[in-house]
Design a protein around this motif. Structure first.
Motif, PDB file in Angstrom:
ATOM      1  N   SER A 194       0.835  -1.201   0.000  1.00  0.00           N
ATOM      2  CA  SER A 194       0.000   0.000   0.000  1.00  0.00           C
ATOM      3  C   SER A 194       0.871   1.252   0.000  1.00  0.00           C
ATOM      4  N   ALA A 195       0.251   2.405  -0.177  1.00  0.00           N
ATOM      5  CA  ALA A 195       0.978   3.675  -0.294  1.00  0.00           C
ATOM      6  C   ALA A 195       1.927   3.934   0.875  1.00  0.00           C
ATOM      7  N   LEU A 196       1.513   3.610   2.101  1.00  0.00           N
ATOM      8  CA  LEU A 196       2.367   3.818   3.273  1.00  0.00           C
ATOM      9  C   LEU A 196       2.771   2.479   3.891  1.00  0.00           C
ATOM     10  N   GLY A 197       2.844   1.458   3.075  1.00  0.00           N
ATOM     11  CA  GLY A 197       3.160   0.118   3.563  1.00  0.00           C
ATOM     12  C   GLY A 197       4.473   0.020   4.314  1.00  0.00           C
ATOM     13  N   TYR A 198       5.429   0.871   3.965  1.00  0.00           N
ATOM     14  CA  TYR A 198       6.726   0.864   4.659  1.00  0.00           C
ATOM     15  C   TYR A 198       6.615   1.393   6.092  1.00  0.00           C
ATOM     16  N   LYS A 199       5.489   2.009   6.441  1.00  0.00           N
ATOM     17  CA  LYS A 199       5.259   2.496   7.803  1.00  0.00           C
ATOM     18  C   LYS A 199       4.430   1.513   8.632  1.00  0.00           C
ATOM     19  N   ILE A 200       4.140   0.330   8.053  1.00  0.00           N
ATOM     20  CA  ILE A 200       3.313  -0.670   8.726  1.00  0.00           C
ATOM     21  C   ILE A 200       4.202  -1.797   9.222  1.00  0.00           C
ATOM     22  N   LYS A 201       4.083  -2.104  10.504  1.00  0.00           N
ATOM     23  CA  LYS A 201       4.872  -3.162  11.139  1.00  0.00           C
ATOM     24  C   LYS A 201       3.928  -4.284  11.563  1.00  0.00           C
ATOM     25  N   PHE A 202       4.322  -5.520  11.317  1.00  0.00           N
ATOM     26  CA  PHE A 202       3.512  -6.669  11.710  1.00  0.00           C
ATOM     27  C   PHE A 202       4.086  -7.290  12.973  1.00  0.00           C
ATOM     28  N   VAL A 203       3.255  -7.368  13.984  1.00  0.00           N
ATOM     29  CA  VAL A 203       3.650  -7.923  15.274  1.00  0.00           C
ATOM     30  C   VAL A 203       3.334  -9.420  15.247  1.00  0.00           C
ATOM     31  N   PRO A 204       4.322 -10.264  15.522  1.00  0.00           N
ATOM     32  CA  PRO A 204       4.033 -11.704  15.553  1.00  0.00           C
ATOM     33  C   PRO A 204       2.995 -12.016  16.632  1.00  0.00           C
ATOM     34  N   ARG A 205       2.300 -13.119  16.450  1.00  0.00           N
ATOM     35  CA  ARG A 205       1.281 -13.535  17.422  1.00  0.00           C
ATOM     36  C   ARG A 205       1.920 -13.617  18.812  1.00  0.00           C
ATOM     37  N   LEU A 206       1.257 -13.019  19.790  1.00  0.00           N
ATOM     38  CA  LEU A 206       1.765 -12.987  21.155  1.00  0.00           C
ATOM     39  C   LEU A 206       1.248 -14.186  21.938  1.00  0.00           C
ATOM     40  N   ASN A 207       2.030 -14.623  22.918  1.00  0.00           N
ATOM     41  CA  ASN A 207       1.697 -15.848  23.649  1.00  0.00           C
ATOM     42  C   ASN A 207       1.061 -15.623  25.009  1.00  0.00           C
ATOM     43  N   THR A 208       1.270 -14.452  25.596  1.00  0.00           N
ATOM     44  CA  THR A 208       0.763 -14.222  26.952  1.00  0.00           C
ATOM     45  C   THR A 208       0.075 -12.858  27.041  1.00  0.00           C
ATOM     46  N   LEU A 209      -0.763 -12.703  28.048  1.00  0.00           N
ATOM     47  CA  LEU A 209      -1.402 -11.406  28.281  1.00  0.00           C
ATOM     48  C   LEU A 209      -0.376 -10.352  28.667  1.00  0.00           C
ATOM     49  N   ARG A 210       0.675 -10.743  29.353  1.00  0.00           N
ATOM     50  CA  ARG A 210       1.722  -9.776  29.711  1.00  0.00           C
ATOM     51  C   ARG A 210       2.403  -9.226  28.460  1.00  0.00           C
ATOM     52  N   GLU A 211       2.573 -10.077  27.439  1.00  0.00           N
ATOM     53  CA  GLU A 211       3.138  -9.596  26.172  1.00  0.00           C
ATOM     54  C   GLU A 211       2.188  -8.614  25.493  1.00  0.00           C
ATOM     55  N   VAL A 212       0.896  -8.883  25.571  1.00  0.00           N
ATOM     56  CA  VAL A 212      -0.095  -7.966  25.004  1.00  0.00           C
ATOM     57  C   VAL A 212      -0.047  -6.633  25.748  1.00  0.00           C
ATOM     58  N   ALA A 213       0.011  -6.672  27.061  1.00  0.00           N
ATOM     59  CA  ALA A 213       0.095  -5.439  27.860  1.00  0.00           C
ATOM     60  C   ALA A 213       1.351  -4.647  27.505  1.00  0.00           C
ATOM     61  N   SER A 214       2.459  -5.337  27.325  1.00  0.00           N
ATOM     62  CA  SER A 214       3.704  -4.669  26.927  1.00  0.00           C
ATOM     63  C   SER A 214       3.543  -3.995  25.560  1.00  0.00           C
ATOM     64  N   LEU A 215       2.853  -4.663  24.657  1.00  0.00           N
ATOM     65  CA  LEU A 215       2.601  -4.072  23.338  1.00  0.00           C
ATOM     66  C   LEU A 215       1.810  -2.778  23.470  1.00  0.00           C
ATOM     67  N   TYR A 216       0.728  -2.792  24.248  1.00  0.00           N
ATOM     68  CA  TYR A 216      -0.066  -1.574  24.447  1.00  0.00           C
ATOM     69  C   TYR A 216       0.795  -0.449  25.013  1.00  0.00           C
ATOM     70  N   ASN A 217       1.711  -0.794  25.885  1.00  0.00           N
ATOM     71  CA  ASN A 217       2.562   0.221  26.509  1.00  0.00           C
ATOM     72  C   ASN A 217       3.640   0.750  25.575  1.00  0.00           C
ATOM     73  N   ASN A 218       3.773   0.154  24.403  1.00  0.00           N
ATOM     74  CA  ASN A 218       4.765   0.612  23.429  1.00  0.00           C
ATOM     75  C   ASN A 218       4.147   1.316  22.236  1.00  0.00           C
ATOM     76  N   VAL A 219       2.854   1.594  22.302  1.00  0.00           N
ATOM     77  CA  VAL A 219       2.187   2.350  21.244  1.00  0.00           C
ATOM     78  C   VAL A 219       1.494   3.550  21.869  1.00  0.00           C
ATOM     79  N   ASP A 220       1.016   4.438  21.008  1.00  0.00           N
ATOM     80  CA  ASP A 220       0.366   5.658  21.487  1.00  0.00           C
ATOM     81  C   ASP A 220      -1.156   5.606  21.396  1.00  0.00           C
ATOM     82  N   CYS A 221      -1.669   4.913  20.412  1.00  0.00           N
ATOM     83  CA  CYS A 221      -3.114   4.892  20.178  1.00  0.00           C
ATOM     84  C   CYS A 221      -3.565   3.517  19.713  1.00  0.00           C
TER      85      CYS A 221
END
Length: 185
Positions: free
Chosen positions: A137-164
Motif C-alpha cells: 500500500s501507499a504507506l506500507g513501509y510504515k506498517i509493522k507486523f507484530v508476531p502472534r503474542l503468547n501471553t497477556l503480559r506480552e499484550v500489555a507490553s505491546l499496548y505500553n509501546n504504542v500511542d493509540c
C-alpha cells in the motif's frame, strides 16, 4: 446453542454475538432461557429489541489490572504509533485500513501502524496475502507486523509501546482490546 440444559435447573444463557439480529433458531434458544447474561449494554438492548426475553443482565467482560496497567518504557523512536489489535477480516474493515491510513497521513508524517492481527482462522497463505496487501500500500513501509503474542503480559507490553489503539469494526460483541488499552494508558 442454548438448547442443552438439564431439565431441573434454572436455564441461564450467555450468548456472545456481534450482529444486531438473530436467526429464528437463535431467538428460540434465547427465549427459552430463564435468564440471559450479556457482556454489554448494546448486547442487552439487542436481546430486548429482537426477542421476547426480558430477563437480561449485563456482566461486563474485563481485563486484569494487575497485568494491564501503565508501564511505559522510554523509546528512541518518537514516531506516533497506532496499533490495530484483532484478527484481520473484512468485518473489521481490514480491506480499508491501508487506504484510511494513507488518507490520514503523508509520507513525511512520523507515524507507524503496528498490526497485531494474525487471523488464527486463516491459513498461513491467507495471512501472508493480507500482509502483502498492507506492505504494497501507499504507506506500507510504515506498517509493522507484530508476531502472534503468547501471553497477556506480552499484550500489555505491546499496548505500553504504542500511542493509540485503532479499533474499527462493522459489528463487535465486545471490544476487549479497548478496555486493555485504556488500562495501559
Amino acid at each position: 446453542s442454548l438448547e442443552m440444559f438439564p431439565i431441573s435447573s434454572e436455564r441461564i444463557g450467555w450468548p456472545i454475538f456481534e450482529l444486531d439480529d438473530f436467526s429464528q433458531l437463535e431467538k428460540n434458544h434465547i427465549e427459552n432461557c430463564d435468564k440471559i447474561i450479556v457482556c454489554s449494554d448494546w448486547a442487552k438492548q439487542v436481546v430486548l429489541d429482537k426477542t421476547k426475553q426480558k430477563n437480561v443482565f449485563v456482566v461486563p467482560l474485563g481485563a486484569d489490572p494487575e497485568i494491564f496497567n501503565v508501564n511505559r518504557q522510554p523509546r528512541g523512536n518518537n514516531a506516533c504509533r497506532f496499533l490495530i489489535c484483532g484478527k484481520t477480516e473484512i468485518r473489521k474493515l481490514a480491506d480499508l485500513i491501508p487506504e484510511i491510513f494513507a488518507k490520514a497521513f503523508q509520507k513525511t508524517d512520523n507515524v507507524e501502524l503496528w498490526m497485531a492481527s494474525t487471523n488464527v482462522f486463516n491459513t498461513p497463505e491467507e495471512n501472508k496475502k493480507w500482509e502483502d496487501y498492507y506492505r504494497n500500500s501507499a504507506l506500507g513501509y510504515k506498517i509493522k507486523f507484530v508476531p502472534r503474542l503468547n501471553t497477556l503480559r506480552e499484550v500489555a507490553s505491546l499496548y505500553n509501546n504504542v500511542d493509540c489503539l485503532w479499533a474499527n469494526s462493522l459489528a463487535e460483541g465486545f471490544m476487549l482490546p479497548a478496555v486493555e488499552a485504556l488500562l495501559c494508558g
